[in-house]
Design an enzyme around this catalytic site. Structure first.
Site, PDB file in Angstrom:
ATOM      1  N   CYS A   1      56.465  72.901  78.325  1.00 15.91           N
ATOM      2  CA  CYS A   1      56.293  74.330  78.633  1.00 15.91           C
ATOM      3  C   CYS A   1      57.352  75.246  78.043  1.00 15.91           C
ATOM      4  O   CYS A   1      57.224  76.461  78.114  1.00 15.91           O
ATOM      5  CB  CYS A   1      56.215  74.538  80.144  1.00 15.91           C
ATOM      6  SG  CYS A   1      57.799  74.339  81.002  1.00 15.91           S
TER       7      CYS A   1
ATOM      8  N   CYS B   1      73.413  54.513  77.665  1.00 14.20           N
ATOM      9  CA  CYS B   1      72.283  53.880  78.363  1.00 14.20           C
ATOM     10  C   CYS B   1      71.014  53.861  77.511  1.00 14.20           C
ATOM     11  O   CYS B   1      70.050  53.201  77.866  1.00 14.20           O
ATOM     12  CB  CYS B   1      72.011  54.596  79.679  1.00 14.20           C
ATOM     13  SG  CYS B   1      71.298  56.240  79.507  1.00 14.20           S
TER      14      CYS B   1
ATOM     15  N   CYS C   1      60.327  68.962  85.734  1.00 11.89           N
ATOM     16  CA  CYS C   1      60.474  70.360  85.344  1.00 11.89           C
ATOM     17  C   CYS C   1      59.886  71.223  86.459  1.00 11.89           C
ATOM     18  O   CYS C   1      58.734  71.027  86.857  1.00 11.89           O
ATOM     19  CB  CYS C   1      59.752  70.614  84.025  1.00 11.89           C
ATOM     20  SG  CYS C   1      59.729  72.355  83.519  1.00 11.89           S
TER      21      CYS C   1
ATOM     22  N   CYS D   1      56.631  73.470  85.075  1.00 12.70           N
ATOM     23  CA  CYS D   1      55.304  72.894  84.792  1.00 12.70           C
ATOM     24  C   CYS D   1      55.047  71.566  85.491  1.00 12.70           C
ATOM     25  O   CYS D   1      53.993  70.974  85.319  1.00 12.70           O
ATOM     26  CB  CYS D   1      55.103  72.729  83.284  1.00 12.70           C
ATOM     27  SG  CYS D   1      56.117  71.445  82.520  1.00 12.70           S
TER      28      CYS D   1
ATOM     29  N   HIS E   1      57.158  65.253  84.314  1.00 10.96           N
ATOM     30  CA  HIS E   1      58.169  64.212  84.510  1.00 10.96           C
ATOM     31  C   HIS E   1      59.175  64.293  83.372  1.00 10.96           C
ATOM     32  O   HIS E   1      58.805  64.418  82.200  1.00 10.96           O
ATOM     33  CB  HIS E   1      57.495  62.839  84.512  1.00 10.96           C
ATOM     34  CG  HIS E   1      58.457  61.698  84.487  1.00 10.96           C
ATOM     35  ND1 HIS E   1      59.101  61.247  85.617  1.00 10.96           N
ATOM     36  CD2 HIS E   1      58.882  60.919  83.469  1.00 10.96           C
ATOM     37  CE1 HIS E   1      59.882  60.234  85.277  1.00 10.96           C
ATOM     38  NE2 HIS E   1      59.762  60.012  83.989  1.00 10.96           N
TER      39      HIS E   1
ATOM     40  N   HIS F   1      65.075  60.409  85.432  1.00 11.71           N
ATOM     41  CA  HIS F   1      65.609  60.085  86.755  1.00 11.71           C
ATOM     42  C   HIS F   1      67.060  60.528  86.881  1.00 11.71           C
ATOM     43  O   HIS F   1      67.768  60.660  85.882  1.00 11.71           O
ATOM     44  CB  HIS F   1      65.494  58.583  87.025  1.00 11.71           C
ATOM     45  CG  HIS F   1      64.092  58.148  87.234  1.00 11.71           C
ATOM     46  ND1 HIS F   1      63.285  57.745  86.195  1.00 11.71           N
ATOM     47  CD2 HIS F   1      63.331  58.076  88.353  1.00 11.71           C
ATOM     48  CE1 HIS F   1      62.089  57.442  86.673  1.00 11.71           C
ATOM     49  NE2 HIS F   1      62.087  57.628  87.980  1.00 11.71           N
TER      50      HIS F   1
ATOM     51  N   ASP G   1      83.087  59.640  84.076  1.00  7.23           N
ATOM     52  CA  ASP G   1      84.146  60.642  84.140  1.00  7.23           C
ATOM     53  C   ASP G   1      83.554  62.013  83.795  1.00  7.23           C
ATOM     54  O   ASP G   1      83.785  62.555  82.727  1.00  7.23           O
ATOM     55  CB  ASP G   1      85.279  60.280  83.183  1.00  7.23           C
ATOM     56  CG  ASP G   1      86.472  61.212  83.311  1.00  7.23           C
ATOM     57  OD1 ASP G   1      86.608  61.867  84.362  1.00  7.23           O
ATOM     58  OD2 ASP G   1      87.250  61.293  82.341  1.00  7.23           O
TER      59      ASP G   1
ATOM     60  N   ARG H   1      74.162  61.321  86.729  1.00  6.57           N
ATOM     61  CA  ARG H   1      73.598  61.105  85.392  1.00  6.57           C
ATOM     62  C   ARG H   1      72.113  61.418  85.429  1.00  6.57           C
ATOM     63  O   ARG H   1      71.329  60.700  86.024  1.00  6.57           O
ATOM     64  CB  ARG H   1      73.816  59.662  84.917  1.00  6.57           C
ATOM     65  CG  ARG H   1      73.204  59.373  83.556  1.00  6.57           C
ATOM     66  CD  ARG H   1      73.610  58.008  83.023  1.00  6.57           C
ATOM     67  NE  ARG H   1      73.255  56.929  83.910  1.00  6.57           N
ATOM     68  CZ  ARG H   1      72.151  56.170  83.794  1.00  6.57           C
ATOM     69  NH1 ARG H   1      71.284  56.394  82.819  1.00  6.57           N
ATOM     70  NH2 ARG H   1      71.917  55.191  84.652  1.00  6.57           N
TER      71      ARG H   1
ATOM     72  N   CYS I   1      69.201  61.073  83.566  1.00 10.33           N
ATOM     73  CA  CYS I   1      68.742  60.191  82.495  1.00 10.33           C
ATOM     74  C   CYS I   1      67.356  60.692  82.088  1.00 10.33           C
ATOM     75  O   CYS I   1      66.369  60.457  82.786  1.00 10.33           O
ATOM     76  CB  CYS I   1      68.704  58.760  83.019  1.00 10.33           C
ATOM     77  SG  CYS I   1      68.253  57.536  81.780  1.00 10.33           S
TER      78      CYS I   1
END
Length: 141
Positions: A56, A71, A102, A105, A108, A111, A119, A125, A127
């Site tokens: 969007c 990661c 989001c 809209c 997904h 996570h 630090d 985080r 991700c």
């Protein structure tokens, strides 16, 4: 953490999303899929700019909050502003996680993980799948 107090401002039918997004984008953004680690466009990018929702165009994160977590996905220690993302409890795959979506809209994104010892100012985080983002580069000075 915020909840989903308001309805999304960007609403489209499933067929509209399928027309506008590539099959891979649709799978992650609309069906909560995941891209493979170390394969996305932004996992190791440190280019300055604003990361927008690929579905969007809403501004979600900036390079100022991006960090190298090693990661395999882009990692941010905070969203651009309060209310740009929302959180859901995710119990899929036999794990308890916090899903990030989001707010504009309801796509997904990835996570949120807390307390991993990075630090960063928040020790959080975000991700996020690269395929969910579009980087709008900062204007050259």
């Amino acid at each position: 953490m915020n909840s989903f107090e308001n309805s999304p401002t960007v609403t489209k039918s499933d067929s509209q999303w399928r027309e506008e997004l590539s099959p891979a984008e649709y799978k992650v953004l609309r069906k909560a899929g995941t891209e493979r680690p170390f394969t996305g466009e932004y996992w190791d990018s440190m280019q300055e700019g604003v990361y927008e929702c690929r579905a969007c165009g809403a501004e979600l994160f900036t390079s100022k909050e991006k960090f190298s977590s090693h990661c395999g996905w882009p990692s941010f220690f905070a969203p651009l502003a309060e209310g740009t993302v929302r959180y859901l409890h995710d119990k899929t795959l036999g794990m308890e996680r916090i899903e990030v979506r989001c707010t504009a809209c309801d796509s997904h994104l990835g996570h949120l993980f807390k307390g991993e010892g990075y630090d960063t100012p928040t020790d959080e985080r975000f991700c996020i799948n690269s395929i969910c983002l579009t980087l709008r580069p900062a204007d050259p000075a």
